[in-house]
Scaffold this motif. Structure first.
Motif, PDB file in Angstrom:
ATOM      1  N   SER A 209      -0.917  12.472  45.268  1.00 53.14           N
ATOM      2  CA  SER A 209       0.517  12.269  45.428  1.00 53.14           C
ATOM      3  C   SER A 209       1.311  13.338  44.680  1.00 53.14           C
ATOM      4  O   SER A 209       2.269  13.902  45.218  1.00 53.14           O
ATOM      5  N   ASP A 210       0.929  13.622  43.453  1.00 53.71           N
ATOM      6  CA  ASP A 210       1.604  14.653  42.660  1.00 53.71           C
ATOM      7  C   ASP A 210       1.466  16.028  43.312  1.00 53.71           C
ATOM      8  O   ASP A 210       2.424  16.802  43.366  1.00 53.71           O
TER       9      ASP A 210
ATOM     10  N   GLY B  69       3.820  16.498  46.219  1.00 56.93           N
ATOM     11  CA  GLY B  69       5.182  16.826  45.782  1.00 56.93           C
ATOM     12  C   GLY B  69       5.326  18.299  45.473  1.00 56.93           C
ATOM     13  O   GLY B  69       6.337  18.917  45.821  1.00 56.93           O
TER      14      GLY B  69
ATOM     15  N   PRO C 236      10.616  19.404  46.771  1.00 55.02           N
ATOM     16  CA  PRO C 236      11.363  18.226  46.338  1.00 55.02           C
ATOM     17  C   PRO C 236      11.987  17.431  47.488  1.00 55.02           C
ATOM     18  O   PRO C 236      12.248  16.246  47.355  1.00 55.02           O
TER      19      PRO C 236
ATOM     20  N   ASP D 258       9.278  13.409  50.344  1.00 56.06           N
ATOM     21  CA  ASP D 258       8.893  12.257  49.546  1.00 56.06           C
ATOM     22  C   ASP D 258       8.154  11.254  50.428  1.00 56.06           C
ATOM     23  O   ASP D 258       8.773  10.385  51.031  1.00 56.06           O
TER      24      ASP D 258
ATOM     25  N   GLY E 290       6.187   8.985  49.520  1.00 58.01           N
ATOM     26  CA  GLY E 290       6.046   7.689  48.860  1.00 58.01           C
ATOM     27  C   GLY E 290       4.598   7.387  48.523  1.00 58.01           C
ATOM     28  O   GLY E 290       3.704   7.583  49.334  1.00 58.01           O
ATOM     29  N   HIS E 291       4.401   6.939  47.306  1.00 55.99           N
ATOM     30  CA  HIS E 291       3.061   6.612  46.824  1.00 55.99           C
ATOM     31  C   HIS E 291       2.440   5.499  47.676  1.00 55.99           C
ATOM     32  O   HIS E 291       1.252   5.529  47.973  1.00 55.99           O
TER      33      HIS E 291
END
Length: 99
Positions: A64-65, A68, A73, A76, A78-79
């Motif tokens: 997830s990181d 990103g 930015p 997104d 979403g986790h």
């Protein structure tokens, strides 16, 4: 950890090769007679990114990181969405989840 064969597709995407039959008897008798023994599932950029990081060493949070950082930015996913995608891969035996 990835649990099936895959290949590079168009535009640096991934094509998952999902066997049509997994039962040992079907694999032994029917699959050799099939012209196409696998379903070919094409992934998009996000699916490809996640698939390539399912290497048995990356955690969902690390994936997830990294998404990103890779997509910027404005992106997104979403986790929860990433977790859902990974759960779906595990449910279909495409990956094996480590504890």
């Amino acid at each position: 950890l990835r649990n099936l064969e895959w290949e590079e597709g168009e535009n640096d995407t991934v094509v998952l090769l999902i066997p049509k039959f997994r039962h040992p008897l079907m694999k032994r008798w029917l699959v050799p007679r099939l012209r196409k023994p696998n379903y070919r599932v094409k992934t998009d950029r996000v699916g490809t990114f996640v698939w390539k990081r399912c290497d048995g060493t990356s955690t969902v949070q690390e994936i997830s990181d990294a998404m990103g950082r890779e997509f910027g930015p404005g992106f997104d996913p979403g986790h929860d969405r990433i977790c859902g995608f990974i759960r779906q891969l595990a449910k279909n035996d495409c990956i094996i989840l480590n504890d």
